[in-house]
Design a protein around this motif. Structure first.
Motif, PDB file in Angstrom:
ATOM      1  N   THR A 157      -6.697  -1.485  -5.005  1.00 48.25           N
ATOM      2  CA  THR A 157      -5.990  -0.213  -4.807  1.00 48.25           C
ATOM      3  C   THR A 157      -5.051   0.075  -5.966  1.00 48.25           C
ATOM      4  O   THR A 157      -4.979   1.206  -6.468  1.00 48.25           O
ATOM      5  N   LEU A 158      -4.329  -0.953  -6.404  1.00 50.11           N
ATOM      6  CA  LEU A 158      -3.428  -0.794  -7.549  1.00 50.11           C
ATOM      7  C   LEU A 158      -4.211  -0.369  -8.788  1.00 50.11           C
ATOM      8  O   LEU A 158      -3.789   0.526  -9.533  1.00 50.11           O
ATOM      9  N   ASP A 204       0.830  -1.208   0.000  1.00 46.30           N
ATOM     10  CA  ASP A 204       0.000   0.000   0.000  1.00 46.30           C
ATOM     11  C   ASP A 204       0.861   1.254   0.000  1.00 46.30           C
ATOM     12  O   ASP A 204       0.534   2.245  -0.663  1.00 46.30           O
ATOM     13  N   ALA A 217      -3.518   2.967 -10.894  1.00 43.65           N
ATOM     14  CA  ALA A 217      -3.118   2.803 -12.295  1.00 43.65           C
ATOM     15  C   ALA A 217      -4.071   3.547 -13.223  1.00 43.65           C
ATOM     16  O   ALA A 217      -3.646   4.189 -14.193  1.00 43.65           O
ATOM     17  N   ALA A 229       4.628  -0.432  -8.054  1.00 41.13           N
ATOM     18  CA  ALA A 229       3.438  -0.940  -7.363  1.00 41.13           C
ATOM     19  C   ALA A 229       2.961  -2.248  -7.985  1.00 41.13           C
ATOM     20  O   ALA A 229       2.568  -3.178  -7.284  1.00 41.13           O
ATOM     21  N   ASP A 230       3.025  -2.339  -9.309  1.00 42.36           N
ATOM     22  CA  ASP A 230       2.616  -3.552 -10.009  1.00 42.36           C
ATOM     23  C   ASP A 230       3.526  -4.716  -9.643  1.00 42.36           C
ATOM     24  O   ASP A 230       3.062  -5.847  -9.438  1.00 42.36           O
ATOM     25  N   ILE A 243       2.202   1.623  -3.519  1.00 45.37           N
ATOM     26  CA  ILE A 243       1.142   2.101  -4.410  1.00 45.37           C
ATOM     27  C   ILE A 243       0.874   3.585  -4.186  1.00 45.37           C
ATOM     28  O   ILE A 243       0.714   4.362  -5.135  1.00 45.37           O
ATOM     29  N   VAL A 248       3.619   3.395 -10.591  1.00 44.50           N
ATOM     30  CA  VAL A 248       2.751   2.285 -10.978  1.00 44.50           C
ATOM     31  C   VAL A 248       3.546   1.026 -11.292  1.00 44.50           C
ATOM     32  O   VAL A 248       3.132  -0.086 -10.930  1.00 44.50           O
ATOM     33  N   ALA A 302      -5.088  -5.983 -13.055  1.00 45.26           N
ATOM     34  CA  ALA A 302      -5.285  -6.114 -11.604  1.00 45.26           C
ATOM     35  C   ALA A 302      -6.739  -6.450 -11.286  1.00 45.26           C
ATOM     36  O   ALA A 302      -7.015  -7.334 -10.462  1.00 45.26           O
ATOM     37  N   TYR A 333       2.696  -5.769  -6.046  1.00 46.45           N
ATOM     38  CA  TYR A 333       1.441  -6.517  -6.024  1.00 46.45           C
ATOM     39  C   TYR A 333       1.637  -7.925  -6.579  1.00 46.45           C
ATOM     40  O   TYR A 333       1.086  -8.903  -6.046  1.00 46.45           O
TER      41      TYR A 333
END
Length: 215
Positions: free
Chosen positions: A97-98, A63, A102, A74-75, A66, A71, A114, A78
């Motif tokens: 959330t992602l 989190d 995004a 974050a990807d 993200i 992005v 996602a 995740y």
């Protein structure tokens, strides 16, 4: 008298020995299965709790990544979480959330991937349903109408039927089918509680089309 009692005890003992000889092996296996299942259940409960605790800690980290707005990073975070904890609600929440970040960062492909992953998860049917509804919205924006219709054709929990009707109406509007869309917007209002803030949005959509809720 004592001899009589001794004979009775001996007879009972002989009966017990005979019974155990005949059924003892089966009873032993039954006890092994019962206690084995009990131990396995306790072990599973401990493992599930441990998984949830670790997933919760990792969710906080993901989190933070993200929220940083990167992005790509974050990807990756995740993806790592999904690989380690695929069967937890925290992973579904991270995916939602992602997808939001995004989308706001104009990375619709990442958002769609996602949301598709969350939608296909069976951990929490509510989160999966929410992911499908959001995914349908992205597909409508991308003019992938067949994909949106297929997504909205899935089975949804009853409490989501108002949102589904609204999204189906959006799909019809995007295809220029205004009259059918209006009917579904009205259906959405019927399904949504008067206290539901989303209902206000549907009412605004109808008002923009020059249609009142009662007509």
């Amino acid at each position: 008298m004592a001899n009589h009692l001794d004979l009775e005890e001996q007879e009972q003992l002989d009966q017990l020995k005979h019974f155990w000889k005949q059924y003892g092996n089966a009873i032993s296996w039954l006890l092994i299965i019962v206690f084995g299942a009990f131990a396995a259940w306790n072990g599973y409960q401990w493992w599930s709790k441990r998984q949830a605790e670790q997933a919760s800690a990792m969710y906080e980290e993901v989190d933070r990544v993200i929220a940083g707005g990167d992005v790509a990073a974050a990807d990756r975070a995740y993806g790592d979480m999904r690989q380690r904890f695929p069967s937890t609600v925290y992973t579904q929440q991270a995916g939602l959330t992602l997808a939001k970040v995004a989308y706001l960062s104009e990375k619709p492909d990442v958002a769609q991937t996602a949301l598709t992953t969350v939608a296909e998860s069976s951990v929490d049917p509510g989160l999966a349903a929410l992911a499908r509804i959001r995914l349908a919205g992205l597909l409508i924006e991308a003019k992938s109408f067949d994909g949106a219709a297929k997504t909205l054709g899935a089975k949804f929990p009853l409490e989501f039927m108002g949102l589904v009707a609204d999204k189906k109406a959006d799909l019809l509007m995007a295809q220029g089918k205004t009259e059918e869309a209006v009917a579904l917007y009205k259906e959405a209002i019927k399904q949504l509680s008067e206290r539901d803030q989303y209902r206000r949005l549907v009412e605004v959509k109808l008002a923009a089309l020059g249609v009142s809720e009662s007509k």
